[in-house]
Design an enzyme around this catalytic site. Structure first.
Site, PDB file in Angstrom:
ATOM      1  CD  GLU A 193      29.395  -9.266  57.196  1.00 32.87           C
ATOM      2  OE1 GLU A 193      30.625  -9.270  57.462  1.00 32.87           O
ATOM      3  OE2 GLU A 193      28.903  -8.616  56.249  1.00 32.87           O
ATOM      4  CG  ASP A 251      25.053  11.022  68.840  1.00 34.80           C
ATOM      5  OD1 ASP A 251      24.559  11.117  69.974  1.00 34.80           O
ATOM      6  OD2 ASP A 251      25.357  12.012  68.137  1.00 34.80           O
TER       7      ASP A 251
END
Length: 560
Positions: free
Chosen positions: A274, A214
């Site tokens: 990752e 957002d």
């Protein structure tokens, strides 16, 4: 289209780590999607009930708006616990069931993350506001008043008034770019970034495939706290900005969109790396140049993955000139970065109502609606549709006494609030409350015209907008040029917009007549062009002469 009991072969994000580069994403606003509990508010169990419907569209992923613990001052965009589900939506186990069921159906799951601000009820803010020397004193943006006691700057909040609110306990102001109850986190503080990363790990370890972030461009502010200048009378407002919105009375130079944003984006991208195949979708809000700003957030491999903006969300007709310039700007600015083409969200008026006023008849409007689907699936990048736009839902008119949106209530009657685009999904034409809920009243009223456009009605009509979305999204999945190809704009005269999508396996000619009248063009420059009739569009072709009806579409495969 009838959905059977078998699901498509599931390709994990690890097997296809770049799936997001051309993903088709479906936004779900939980409060308004499906109510399973009968309280009038949609919930997670309701989403689970309707996943087969979402899968039938052929989309790659869902984006679920906030369902986290919240006082609901801004309907979930004011979070008091990032890792807990608000009871109004269900439980964490309900979300885990959605995650498992979506993955079984080949759907990726993105969840909203509101990292610019928290609720003022969040424990972090409760501690931060208590004194100037507590461990979280610098986790939010605090500033002393000006010598005369007034707020530190003249910046305006997007929901009205000053961005600054006085806290007596600290004898300082805190920053809130949105509601008073939504204090902004201090992204210049490395401890904050680490705390946010821990939140992200919680959800990534659970199995989510990425985040919609957002208002990313609000993360940083000008540390010199310079005042914004007033907007010159002759300077246009950004795309999507309401003409009477006081927020845009200023040139918002210092309250957001700061140039050093890369410093805070890198740790986010490093974390996502990752988890191979996970992705981020950035919302770029209220920027002066939405395309240029959006591209900055996805440039290179150390920032975010995708960004969307308001360039298709303003009240302007989709003319040849406007679209040609827009696509050319995106191609020049983004390069290898990925734009997510988005024409509607829960924050903007329904796209059907924004553009219907430019068309003179229902027939032409229907042709335009179908053209827009074809355009959306053809552009380079990913794309996102908001629930109900596949049904052609219009902006609902909500009477003041039924309004829920704090932005709409505060700005009434001069400002259009967001309630009109957030009304519940109509599932069944002849059921009470359109089959959304068994409650006597849903949280927002469902217009009669929405009920007439219900899913069951359109599913039974092979020529409906819903089935056009289904047909074209599924067709897109089979076209290598649309999934991974480059885009080359063609110098066609108005009103015809045309471009070629091309990759090693395929070249596709995409042609759109952006006019009330029929248009003709020659296919002579494209020898051997083979019509793609499975898209369902009608046209007249005699040799190399092609005639498109008003708002007609043509796809042709070219020889390599």
């Amino acid at each position: 289209m009838v959905v059977g009991s078998t699901y498509p072969a599931v390709i994990s994000r690890q097997e296809s780590p770049d799936w997001w580069r051309s993903a088709f994403i479906y936004q779900i606003y939980p409060r308004s999607f499906m109510d399973s509990s009968g309280d009038g508010v949609g919930d997670l169990a309701g989403i689970l009930q309707k996943l087969d419907y979402v899968m039938s569209l052929g989309v790659d992923a869902i984006w679920i708006s906030p369902f986290f613990k919240s006082p609901m001052k801004d309907f979930g965009y004011d979070i008091s616990d990032y890792c807990a589900v608000d009871p109004i939506f269900g439980t964490l186990q309900d979300f885990q069931q959605i995650l498992a069921a979506a993955h079984q159906r080949g759907l990726k799951v993105l969840i909203d993350q509101v990292w610019n601000h928290t609720s003022d009820q969040h424990p972090w803010f409760q501690e931060s506001r208590s004194s100037r020397d507590n461990p979280k004193a610098d986790w939010y943006v605090w500033a002393d008043p000006k010598p005369d006691g007034t707020p530190p700057t003249n910046w305006l909040a997007t929901f009205g008034g000053s961005v600054w609110t006085w806290e007596p306990r600290r004898q300082q102001y805190y920053l809130h770019n949105f509601l008073v109850e939504q204090p902004d986190l201090n992204w210049y503080n490395l401890e904050v970034i680490e705390a946010i990363k821990q939140v992200a790990r919680f959800w990534l370890d659970m199995g989510v495939d990425g985040f919609r972030l957002d208002v990313v461009n609000f993360y940083l502010y000008d540390r010199q706290l310079r005042d914004n200048p007033q907007r010159p009378a002759n300077q246009p407002r950004p795309a999507g900005a309401a003409p009477n919105d006081p927020f845009f009375s200023q040139l918002n130079l210092y309250n957001f969109c700061q140039p050093n944003i890369a410093e805070v984006l890198q740790p986010i991208r490093q974390l996502m790396d990752e988890y191979p195949g996970s992705t981020t979708l950035a919302e770029i809000s209220s920027a002066e140049d939405t395309i240029a700003t959006s591209s900055e957030y996805v440039r290179g491999r150390d920032r975010l993955h995708m960004a969307y903006n308001s360039s298709l969300m303003n009240d302007e007709p989709l003319t040849h000139e406007r679209l040609y310039q827009l696509i050319a700007q995106v191609e020049a600015a983004f390069g290898d970065g990925v734009i997510c083409w988005t024409a509607g969200t829960h924050d903007f008026p329904r796209l059907k109502s924004r553009w219907s006023k430019f068309h003179v008849s229902a027939d032409v409007q229907e042709q335009f609606d179908h053209l827009f689907v074809a355009l959306l699936i053809s552009l380079r990048g990913s794309c996102c549709i908001y629930q109900g736009d596949e049904l052609g839902l219009t902006q609902a008119e909500i009477p003041f006494e039924k309004m829920q949106d704090p932005f709409g209530i505060a700005g009434y009657p001069s400002m259009l609030g967001r309630d009109g685009s957030r009304t519940p999904m109509p599932w069944y034409k002849d059921q009470p409350q359109a089959g959304f809920t068994t409650a006597l009243e849903p949280w927002l009223p469902i217009p009669a015209e929405h009920q007439r456009a219900a899913v069951d009605v359109q599913a039974a009509d092979p020529n409906s907008l819903l089935n056009q979305y289904r047909q074209l999204i599924h067709w897109r999945r089979q076209q290598p040029a649309l999934r991974q190809g480059q885009l080359t704009l063609l110098p066609m005269p108005a009103p015809v917009l045309a471009f070629i999508r091309h990759c090693r396996q395929q070249k596709l000619l995409c042609v759109f007549n952006l006019s009330f009248d029929s248009a003709q063009l020659s296919l002579t420059p494209y020898p051997g062009c083979q019509d793609q009739t499975e898209t369902g569009f009608t046209y007249q072709r005699q040799g190399d002469r092609l005639e498109l009806p008003p708002y007609g579409v043509y796809f042709g495969e070219l020889s390599q």
